[in-house]
Motif scaffolding. Structure first.
Motif, mmCIF file in Angstrom:
data_model
loop_
_atom_site.group_PDB
_atom_site.id
_atom_site.type_symbol
_atom_site.label_atom_id
_atom_site.label_comp_id
_atom_site.label_asym_id
_atom_site.label_seq_id
_atom_site.Cartn_x
_atom_site.Cartn_y
_atom_site.Cartn_z
ATOM 1 N N GLN A 6 -12.412 0.153 -4.793
ATOM 2 C CA GLN A 6 -12.236 -0.223 -3.391
ATOM 3 C C GLN A 6 -12.449 1.019 -2.535
ATOM 4 O O GLN A 6 -11.844 2.054 -2.773
ATOM 5 C CB GLN A 6 -10.822 -0.759 -3.141
ATOM 6 N N TYR A 8 -11.587 2.412 0.752
ATOM 7 C CA TYR A 8 -10.719 2.249 1.908
ATOM 8 C C TYR A 8 -11.033 3.274 2.988
ATOM 9 O O TYR A 8 -11.563 4.345 2.698
ATOM 10 C CB TYR A 8 -9.256 2.456 1.509
ATOM 11 N N THR A 42 -7.139 0.849 4.813
ATOM 12 C CA THR A 42 -7.638 -0.452 5.266
ATOM 13 C C THR A 42 -9.056 -0.711 4.777
ATOM 14 O O THR A 42 -9.842 0.211 4.613
ATOM 15 C CB THR A 42 -7.594 -0.559 6.815
ATOM 16 N N LEU A 43 -9.357 -2.002 4.561
ATOM 17 C CA LEU A 43 -10.721 -2.436 4.261
ATOM 18 C C LEU A 43 -11.395 -2.953 5.527
ATOM 19 O O LEU A 43 -12.529 -3.384 5.493
ATOM 20 C CB LEU A 43 -10.694 -3.558 3.207
ATOM 21 N N LYS A 134 2.918 -3.754 -1.407
ATOM 22 C CA LYS A 134 2.860 -3.337 -2.809
ATOM 23 C C LYS A 134 2.840 -1.817 -2.934
ATOM 24 O O LYS A 134 1.969 -1.166 -2.354
ATOM 25 C CB LYS A 134 1.610 -3.910 -3.467
ATOM 26 N N LYS A 137 -0.634 -0.140 -4.351
ATOM 27 C CA LYS A 137 -1.956 -0.344 -3.750
ATOM 28 C C LYS A 137 -2.153 0.617 -2.589
ATOM 29 O O LYS A 137 -1.238 0.848 -1.814
ATOM 30 C CB LYS A 137 -2.081 -1.789 -3.249
ATOM 31 N N VAL A 142 0.487 0.264 5.628
ATOM 32 C CA VAL A 142 -0.443 -0.768 6.103
ATOM 33 C C VAL A 142 -0.468 -0.771 7.634
ATOM 34 O O VAL A 142 0.581 -0.861 8.269
ATOM 35 C CB VAL A 142 -0.018 -2.168 5.585
ATOM 36 N N ALA A 143 -1.667 -0.687 8.195
ATOM 37 C CA ALA A 143 -1.812 -0.835 9.645
ATOM 38 C C ALA A 143 -1.697 -2.322 9.963
ATOM 39 O O ALA A 143 -2.407 -3.132 9.377
ATOM 40 C CB ALA A 143 -3.174 -0.307 10.090
ATOM 41 N N ASP A 152 -0.211 -9.749 7.793
ATOM 42 C CA ASP A 152 0.390 -9.001 8.900
ATOM 43 C C ASP A 152 1.013 -9.970 9.905
ATOM 44 O O ASP A 152 2.111 -9.743 10.412
ATOM 45 C CB ASP A 152 -0.660 -8.136 9.607
HETATM 46 B B1 A2H Z 1 -6.221 -4.583 5.451
HETATM 47 P P1 A2H Z 1 -7.137 -5.188 -1.423
HETATM 48 CL CL1 A2H Z 1 -7.182 -7.055 9.759
HETATM 49 N N1 A2H Z 1 0.392 -3.655 0.031
HETATM 50 O O1 A2H Z 1 -6.292 -3.783 6.669
HETATM 51 C C1 A2H Z 1 -0.062 -4.770 0.646
HETATM 52 N N2 A2H Z 1 -1.198 -4.803 1.373
HETATM 53 C C2 A2H Z 1 -1.887 -3.655 1.489
HETATM 54 C C3 A2H Z 1 -1.474 -2.460 0.881
HETATM 55 C C4 A2H Z 1 -0.267 -2.486 0.123
HETATM 56 N N3 A2H Z 1 0.207 -1.389 -0.479
HETATM 57 N N4 A2H Z 1 -2.360 -1.485 1.183
HETATM 58 C C5 A2H Z 1 -3.301 -2.051 1.951
HETATM 59 N N5 A2H Z 1 -3.029 -3.359 2.145
HETATM 60 C C6 A2H Z 1 -3.770 -4.363 2.935
HETATM 61 C C7 A2H Z 1 -6.393 -4.596 7.869
HETATM 62 C C8 A2H Z 1 -6.738 -5.949 7.352
HETATM 63 C C9 A2H Z 1 -6.671 -5.992 5.974
HETATM 64 C C10 A2H Z 1 -7.130 -7.073 8.063
HETATM 65 C C11 A2H Z 1 -7.443 -8.227 7.380
HETATM 66 C C12 A2H Z 1 -7.355 -8.267 5.988
HETATM 67 C C13 A2H Z 1 -6.960 -7.139 5.274
HETATM 68 C C14 A2H Z 1 -5.106 -4.572 8.636
HETATM 69 N N6 A2H Z 1 -3.955 -4.786 7.855
HETATM 70 O O2 A2H Z 1 -6.845 -7.126 3.930
HETATM 71 O O3 A2H Z 1 -6.219 -5.952 -2.274
HETATM 72 C C15 A2H Z 1 -4.656 -3.734 3.982
HETATM 73 O O4 A2H Z 1 -4.839 -4.640 5.045
HETATM 74 C C16 A2H Z 1 -7.241 -8.257 3.186
HETATM 75 C C17 A2H Z 1 -8.422 -7.946 2.317
HETATM 76 O O5 A2H Z 1 -7.340 -3.763 -1.836
HETATM 77 C C18 A2H Z 1 -6.037 -3.608 3.332
HETATM 78 O O6 A2H Z 1 -6.980 -3.961 4.372
HETATM 79 O O7 A2H Z 1 -8.392 -5.950 -1.169
HETATM 80 C C19 A2H Z 1 -5.996 -4.631 2.229
HETATM 81 O O8 A2H Z 1 -4.632 -5.044 2.057
HETATM 82 C C20 A2H Z 1 -6.504 -4.115 0.896
HETATM 83 O O9 A2H Z 1 -6.357 -5.155 -0.019
#
Ligand code: A2H
Length: 257
Positions: A6, A8, A42-43, A134, A137, A142-143, A152
């Motif tokens: 991943q 990030y 973040t992704l 988590k 991860k 987490v933003a 969120d």
């Molecule tokens: B994402 P993947 Cl707007 N525990 O960023 C739970 N969730 C976590 C985390 C942790 N320790 N670390 C990162 N993440 C979240 C933005 C966003 C994200 C949006 C929409 C979807 C989304 C704002 N939050 O994620 O399992 C972070 O939230 C859904 C794909 O590695 C990160 O990106 O795929 C995403 O999960 C990484 O998840």
């Protein structure tokens, strides 16, 4: 987890005013003028315009780690899990092989800390608790972008429902959710899916997984930016441009795991 990597973006959210508990724990273990950054992974860097707070796991163990000196010669520190610090120490983000924390804290200690939110419509936001976060991860931070992330959005609703239980000031959440991306379903896809799937709590893990999948697909493949410099641009095109802007401005760095 498999063998997929991943990629990030870690966003640099500078601590502006520590919570009382964090102040007490940190004491004099940091230089008085140190810049400490919470670094959510973040992704979806293109959604950072819509950050309204930043989440930590209340029972998760964190450390503050010395990063390489910033361009202006100032000491920089990162707040994240030890697991993330170890990864960063082998990706030339932290000094090679060095991941010993300066001070250790629990997520609950930093709840209420005020941080800068790069690119967000809200320049200053608070650190808040996310129980479903988590520890294994990303960076463990987490933003919070409730317009586009169902997790969120569900957590935000939960905190708004029971501020006393979560030991937070309702004023910390008193921010309007602004549309950032237009998708075929909605301009607030997270709210739309939480309501459509009748998700009642951040603990509805199965439904949230489904919502997350749909929000990601619609947002990435069919979304158009509604906000910021790339307004009107498809998300697929805007995403790498916004990521580059953040990195070039030293407001983010790339982190992989
Ligand atoms: B994402 P993947 Cl707007 N525990 O960023 C739970 N969730 C976590 C985390 C942790 N320790 N670390 C990162 N993440 C979240 C933005 C966003 C994200 C949006 C929409 C979807 C989304 C704002 N939050 O994620 O399992 C972070 O939230 C859904 C794909 O590695 C990160 O990106 O795929 C995403 O999960 C990484 O998840």
């Amino acid at each position: 987890e498999g063998i997929t990597v991943q990629e990030y973006s870690a966003i640099k959210m500078k601590a502006l005013q520590w919570s009382d508990k964090a102040k007490a724990v940190i004491g004099d273990s940091l230089p008085a003028d140190a810049d400490v950054f919470f670094i959510p992974a973040t992704l979806r860097p293109e959604t950072m315009y819509g950050q309204i707070c930043c989440f930590v796991g209340p029972t998760v163990a964190y450390g503050i780690y010395k990063a390489p000196t910033g361009k202006d010669g100032k000491d920089e520190y990162f707040f994240c899990t030890e697991r993330a610090a170890r990864n960063m120490a082998f990706q030339k983000i932290l000094p090679w092989g060095k991941f010993e924390s300066v001070v250790q804290l629990l997520g609950a200690d930093v709840v209420g800390t005020l941080v800068n939110a790069p690119m967000s419509v809200y320049e200053k936001v608070y650190i808040l608790p996310m129980q479903s976060l988590k520890p294994t991860k990303g960076t463990g931070v987490v933003a919070c972008v409730p317009s586009d992330s169902p997790d969120d959005y569900a957590t935000l609703l939960e905190l708004q429902r029971k501020p006393a239980y979560y030991n937070i000031d309702p004023k910390w959440l008193d921010k309007e959710i602004l549309p950032i991306i237009q998708t075929p379903s909605s301009n607030l896809i997270a709210k739309f899916l939480v309501e459509q799937l009748k998700i009642n709590s951040p603990k509805d893990a199965k439904l949230l997984e489904q919502a997350k999948e749909q929000a990601y697909k619609e947002g990435f493949y069919q979304g158009t930016m509604l906000f910021g410099e790339f307004k009107g641009t498809p998300v697929q095109d805007a995403k790498p441009l916004i990521r580059k802007q953040l990195v070039d401005a030293n407001l983010a760095f790339n982190y992989a795991e």
